[in-house]
Design a protein around this motif. Structure first.
Motif, PDB file in Angstrom:
ATOM      1  N   PHE A  54       0.826  -1.203   0.000  1.00 55.80           N
ATOM      2  CA  PHE A  54       0.000   0.000   0.000  1.00 55.80           C
ATOM      3  C   PHE A  54       0.863   1.256   0.000  1.00 55.80           C
ATOM      4  O   PHE A  54       1.909   1.299   0.648  1.00 55.80           O
ATOM      5  CB  PHE A  54      -0.911   0.037   1.232  1.00 55.80           C
ATOM      6  N   ASP A  56      -0.092   5.485   0.327  1.00 64.73           N
ATOM      7  CA  ASP A  56      -1.140   6.490   0.527  1.00 64.73           C
ATOM      8  C   ASP A  56      -2.536   5.869   0.580  1.00 64.73           C
ATOM      9  O   ASP A  56      -3.489   6.388   0.009  1.00 64.73           O
ATOM     10  CB  ASP A  56      -1.089   7.548  -0.583  1.00 64.73           C
ATOM     11  N   GLY A  57      -2.648   4.715   1.244  1.00 67.93           N
ATOM     12  CA  GLY A  57      -3.935   4.064   1.420  1.00 67.93           C
ATOM     13  C   GLY A  57      -4.459   3.342   0.197  1.00 67.93           C
ATOM     14  O   GLY A  57      -5.575   2.827   0.206  1.00 67.93           O
ATOM     15  N   ARG A  58      -3.667   3.297  -0.878  1.00 75.15           N
ATOM     16  CA  ARG A  58      -4.090   2.622  -2.105  1.00 75.15           C
ATOM     17  C   ARG A  58      -3.147   1.480  -2.427  1.00 75.15           C
ATOM     18  O   ARG A  58      -1.965   1.519  -2.086  1.00 75.15           O
ATOM     19  CB  ARG A  58      -4.095   3.608  -3.266  1.00 75.15           C
ATOM     20  N   ILE A  59      -3.659   0.497  -3.126  1.00 71.15           N
ATOM     21  CA  ILE A  59      -2.835  -0.643  -3.512  1.00 71.15           C
ATOM     22  C   ILE A  59      -1.794  -0.191  -4.526  1.00 71.15           C
ATOM     23  O   ILE A  59      -2.125   0.388  -5.561  1.00 71.15           O
ATOM     24  CB  ILE A  59      -3.698  -1.777  -4.090  1.00 71.15           C
ATOM     25  N   ALA A  60      -0.532  -0.466  -4.211  1.00 66.48           N
ATOM     26  CA  ALA A  60       0.574  -0.121  -5.106  1.00 66.48           C
ATOM     27  C   ALA A  60       1.032  -1.338  -5.909  1.00 66.48           C
ATOM     28  O   ALA A  60       1.498  -1.192  -7.040  1.00 66.48           O
ATOM     29  CB  ALA A  60       1.747   0.444  -4.303  1.00 66.48           C
ATOM     30  N   ALA A 186      -8.145  -3.572   2.822  1.00 63.97           N
ATOM     31  CA  ALA A 186      -8.032  -2.113   2.712  1.00 63.97           C
ATOM     32  C   ALA A 186      -8.351  -1.420   4.033  1.00 63.97           C
ATOM     33  O   ALA A 186      -7.737  -0.415   4.381  1.00 63.97           O
ATOM     34  CB  ALA A 186      -8.943  -1.596   1.608  1.00 63.97           C
TER      35      ALA A 186
END
Length: 189
Positions: A54, A56-60, A186
């Motif tokens: 992750f 910034d809170g998003r899946i990388a 998440a």
């Protein structure tokens, strides 16, 4: 020295006298032995380890049985164990913390039953974090009890300033792959 963790516990991974550079998250399990007419038998249990990165809170990025290496090469799955047979780690994910992109803030480790077997059929399940440089076990989280769930969010590694911490999560959920578990993952990243 190994820290035996309990659900929800967080520990610092700062290493006295040095920086932790490479770790391995090992996952292990055994099938529950069933008593039958001709004695006990053990079924094969195909659990799959995944690592969701992750930023910034998003899946990388994601590393799992069908994508064994992250796009940047810093995270590597060692291969799919289809049975759970044998001692020690059944599946492992190796993380090169020094190569991990700076925007990646956390890594969430999951295990799921691709064949839909529940954790009622699993025993001795654990995850452990090992210092790959020195070989010492840093932390171990052993699951207790079974359950009708088919997946589990096991643990999270996350940045805390310049250091890394580990959080033993142990959150049961349902799904055959990490994709099925994304709503739960998440919320814990």
């Amino acid at each position: 020295m190994t820290v035996s963790m309990v659900k929800g516990q967080r520990i610092s991974l700062e290493k006295p006298g040095g920086t932790l550079r490479m770790v391995r998250m090992g996952l292990g399990w055994d099938a529950v032995r069933k008593q039958g007419f001709f004695g006990s038998r053990q079924r094969e249990i195909d659990l799959d380890a995944s690592c969701v990165l992750f930023a910034d809170g998003r899946i990388a990025d994601v590393v799992y049985f069908s994508k064994l290496v992250s796009d940047d090469g810093s995270v590597r799955h060692t291969g799919d164990n289809l049975t759970g047979a044998g001692d020690g780690d059944d599946e492992s994910v190796i993380v090169d913390l020094a190569r991990l992109p700076v925007h990646v803030s956390s890594l969430v480790f999951t295990v799921s039953s691709f064949n839909g077997q529940t954790f009622d059929e699993v025993e001795n399940a654990f995850c452990r974090l090992v210092d790959e440089t020195g070989g010492g076990e840093l932390a171990r989280y052993t699951l207790t009890g079974g359950g009708a769930h088919t997946a589990m969010v096991m643990a999270r590694l996350y940045r805390h300033g310049d250091a890394w911490k580990m959080n033993a999560i142990g959150e049961p959920c349902h799904g055959r792959t990490f994709e099925d578990m994304l709503p739960t993952i998440a919320g814990l990243a």
